[in-house]
Write an enzyme that holds these catalytic residues in place. Sequence first.
Site, mmCIF file in Angstrom:
data_model
loop_
_atom_site.group_PDB
_atom_site.id
_atom_site.type_symbol
_atom_site.label_atom_id
_atom_site.label_comp_id
_atom_site.label_asym_id
_atom_site.label_seq_id
_atom_site.Cartn_x
_atom_site.Cartn_y
_atom_site.Cartn_z
ATOM 1 N N ASN A 12 -122.725 36.426 50.568
ATOM 2 C CA ASN A 12 -123.414 37.250 49.576
ATOM 3 C C ASN A 12 -124.776 36.632 49.268
ATOM 4 O OD1 ASN A 12 -124.280 38.103 46.864
ATOM 5 N ND2 ASN A 12 -122.344 39.208 46.806
ATOM 6 N N GLY A 14 -127.091 37.384 47.164
ATOM 7 C CA GLY A 14 -127.392 37.199 45.749
ATOM 8 C C GLY A 14 -126.782 35.918 45.205
ATOM 9 N N ASP A 79 -115.464 32.491 43.262
ATOM 10 C CA ASP A 79 -114.744 33.752 43.148
ATOM 11 C C ASP A 79 -115.070 34.299 41.773
ATOM 12 O OD1 ASP A 79 -112.941 35.454 44.789
ATOM 13 O OD2 ASP A 79 -111.813 35.484 42.920
ATOM 14 N N GLY A 163 -124.026 43.855 42.756
ATOM 15 C CA GLY A 163 -122.686 44.140 42.258
ATOM 16 C C GLY A 163 -122.720 45.159 41.128
ATOM 17 N N LYS A 184 -131.221 35.498 33.716
ATOM 18 C CA LYS A 184 -129.824 35.721 34.067
ATOM 19 C C LYS A 184 -129.056 34.409 34.135
ATOM 20 C CE LYS A 184 -126.896 37.964 37.534
ATOM 21 N NZ LYS A 184 -126.863 38.695 38.822
ATOM 22 N N ARG A 190 -121.952 33.081 36.113
ATOM 23 C CA ARG A 190 -122.190 32.159 37.220
ATOM 24 C C ARG A 190 -123.139 31.050 36.816
ATOM 25 N NH1 ARG A 190 -123.036 35.655 40.550
ATOM 26 N NH2 ARG A 190 -120.877 35.834 41.232
#
Length: 205
Positions: A12, A14, A79, A163, A184, A190
């Site tokens: 991924n 991102g 995850d 997402g 962010k 995350r």
Amino acid sequence: MEKKIILIATSNAGKVREMEKAFEGLPVRLVPLSRIREVLPDAGEIEEPVEDGETFLENARIKAHYYRTQTGLAALADDSGLTVEVLGGAPGVYSARYAGVHGDDAANNTKLIAEIRAQGTENAAAAYHCALVLVLEDGRELGAEGTCAGFIRPEARGTEGFGYDPHFYRADGRSMAELSRAEKHTISHRGAALDMMKKMLAEAL
């Protein structure tokens, strides 16, 4: 000091960008799965592990140990996903494949909004969750988790995220996809997990 190679157990883009930004300043070189032959030229095809854990942390642990065993490299696995209150915690560990195809953001978001509307609401309390597990070459395991609370709304806004970000709104009225990467990182699930992991990794190096 020679940089420690850490395999990022994801394709991924991102997530890779966020991890690379978070670990700036540490003597590490992060290598995504898609570029593994840069450090292991003879690496063959590595099958993906079966993610059959019931929690984000269990799945992150499965992936990190699997890729460390397969490659001999330190492996960092993430995850993460979304839980929505009116959906009983769904999509949960199935967030990336909620609509049936792994990584199909458009289909996942379409299904999510339809499911929420079927519950008679268009402003659903939700939370992002992230679990990170790093398994070092010697088998030592480091784990970190983070959460971010917000709301899912039908209107998609912003272009910076991935997402479910365009539909995930914070209390200030902005979607996660409207935030800069720096903003962010300071408030995301995350970002919180990466900050914790960075501290633990700095101590372990």
